[in-house]
Scaffold this motif. Structure first.
Motif: not given
Length: 491
Positions: A269-281
């Motif tokens: 609860x204390x550490x995780x936060x919203x985020x994400x990434x998209x990568x093109x190979x």
């Protein structure tokens, strides 16, 4: 005397590295000189006579065998895989959760029917936050800003669409590629696996081709982003030359807010936060920014302690959450050693491998109490992207690998600004390095991820063309970093 000898050895180390790492050149130079001197002594007439004595069939066989071997090597070697570009989800100011807001929210949840978080739990989370290394600008999904937090399917899907569609939109805008030009789609999210899957959601949103190869990885933990890169690399080996693979890494926070009071389950609860990434190979070098050199995966899940150290379960009152074992750092250290053993021979220069081998022999033959030699991975990489799983994770890797504060700066600052964004954290760190203007052509990057199972995965990249601007998740905050992060943050 010992200090003086150590200083002298340190001064001689660059010479030793130059000689060992360039051993072939050092050995070939005198041989070439000897050959030239010998040819000069023989004289041109005798040399021509010796060449004429060679039969045509010998010349033909020499040329044919060399050409056939070169052709076979080119046909069988794996295709090179390149990173065209990447984009990270840009958090929004209205999703910020300063410490005061987070703790006030937790206190109010204690009054929600069905929740068992109590004042003691809130005090425990307060101490965790003060030592976490997180800053005041980290973000939680909109659903967690309600009392009680929304944890239903609709709110979870809303977070997915907000994060991954935003990241993909940014990536498509940066690369100019059409969704129909994407041949492979790999998505990873561990704790939320709806039907239809994430890949189906993306294919539907962007109208992708019906023959696109797609996989949704779930339950693979925070190291799944590098697993996805490795899987996409394998797909590209059998796809048409020049094919493109889209990799999307995220973790859906909405359905996973823990409302119990088990301390081992309150930490996420204390550490995780919203985020994400998209990568093109792609297997095409055109417009590529990085070359993928290696992907190395190690798994220690055969051991009971490693298997259960990050475990999703229900507590005694039926509240579901992630139970983090107190032995997590020890297990992570063992997994890191296994990964280092696997990747070291592939990336370290000969000088470091020789010292490690000599140290190993000395420990086995002479004395087991001889201190093992820790290879200097700074001779193999200029930049390090260590999964921002928490302050203790970064501290342990800095100590284990003998890294400087600047080597782990990107990881600490990503944790401070964005929190633990799970598998996408290494991309926020790479974006930090580029936003600071520290990336140079030819620089090598080591990404290290840890995840449930227990896994330690690595990816090694070589920079082809660094970013021209600081656009990305750090665009509005890079001028304020790095910041000093105290051991205990007091308000």
């Amino acid at each position: 005397m010992g200090s003086s000898a150590a200083h002298q050895l340190k001064q001689l180390k660059p010479l030793y590295q130059h000689v060992v790492n360039n051993f072939v050149a050092v050995l070939a130079a005198p041989l070439a000189v000897a050959a030239v001197v010998n040819a000069a002594r023989v004289g041109p007439d005798e040399l021509i006579g010796r060449l004429q004595a060679l039969r045509a069939v010998h010349v033909f066989l020499a040329v044919f065998v060399a050409a056939a071997a070169a052709t076979l090597y080119v046909m069988l070697r794996p295709r090179s895989v390149y990173l065209v570009d990447y984009a990270c989800f840009r958090t929004r100011p209205n999703c910020r959760v300063p410490f005061a807001t987070f703790l006030e929210h937790a206190k109010l949840v204690t009054f929600v029917e069905g929740a068992s978080i109590d004042e003691r739990s809130v005090r425990f989370m307060t101490r965790l936050l003060e030592r976490s290394g997180l800053g005041e600008e980290t973000c939680l999904p909109p659903a967690h800003h309600y009392i009680p937090p929304y944890r239903n399917m609709e709110a979870s899907r809303a977070e997915v669409e907000l994060v991954i569609f935003s990241a993909i939109d940014d990536l498509l805008a940066k690369t100019g590629i059409s969704p129909n030009a994407i041949d492979v789609l790999v998505v990873n999210c561990s704790l939320f696996a709806p039907i239809p899957s994430f890949t189906d959601m993306i294919i539907h949103r962007y109208g992708m081709r019906p023959d696109i190869r797609n996989v949704h990885l779930s339950g693979m933990g925070c190291s799944a982003g590098l697993i996805s890169v490795g899987l996409a690399k394998n797909f590209l080996q059998v796809a048409p030359k020049g094919a493109h693979a889209l990799v999307v890494s995220t973790e859906t926070i909405t359905p996973n807010y823990y409302v119990g009071k088990e301390r081992a389950m309150l930490l996420p609860n204390c550490l995780f936060r919203i985020g994400g990434a998209a990568v093109l190979l792609s297997t095409s070098r055109a417009r590529a920014r990085f070359r993928l050199a290696r992907v190395v995966r190690t798994l220690t899940g055969a051991q009971d302690s490693a298997y259960r150290c990050v475990f999703q379960e229900e507590d005694g009152e039926g509240h579901r959450g992630i139970n983090l074992s107190k032995d997590l750092m020890t297990i992570a250290g063992d997994a890191l050693k296994a990964n280092i053993t696997a990747i070291g021979p592939l990336v370290l220069p000969a000088s470091e491998q020789l010292l490690f081998a000599l140290s190993f022999i000395a420990r086995r033959v002479l004395n087991r109490h001889v201190k093992p030699y820790l290879p200097d991975f700074r001779t193999a990489f200029e930049h390090f992207c260590i999964h921002a799983g928490g302050r203790a994770v970064i501290d342990e890797l800095q100590r284990s690998l003998g890294l400087s504060d600047q080597d782990v700066e990107a990881s600490r600052m990503a944790l401070h600004r964005f929190g633990n964004t799970s598998s996408s954290s290494v991309w926020y760190e790479l974006a930090y390095i580029e936003a600071k203007g520290r990336m140079r052509r030819g620089d090598r990057v080591w990404m290290i991820g840890f995840g449930s199972g227990f896994k330690c995965n690595s990816a090694a990249w070589e920079c082809i063309a660094p970013a021209c601007t600081a656009e990305g998740p750090w665009a509005e905050s890079i001028s304020r970093y790095p910041v000093d992060i105290p051991e205990v943050l007091k308000h």
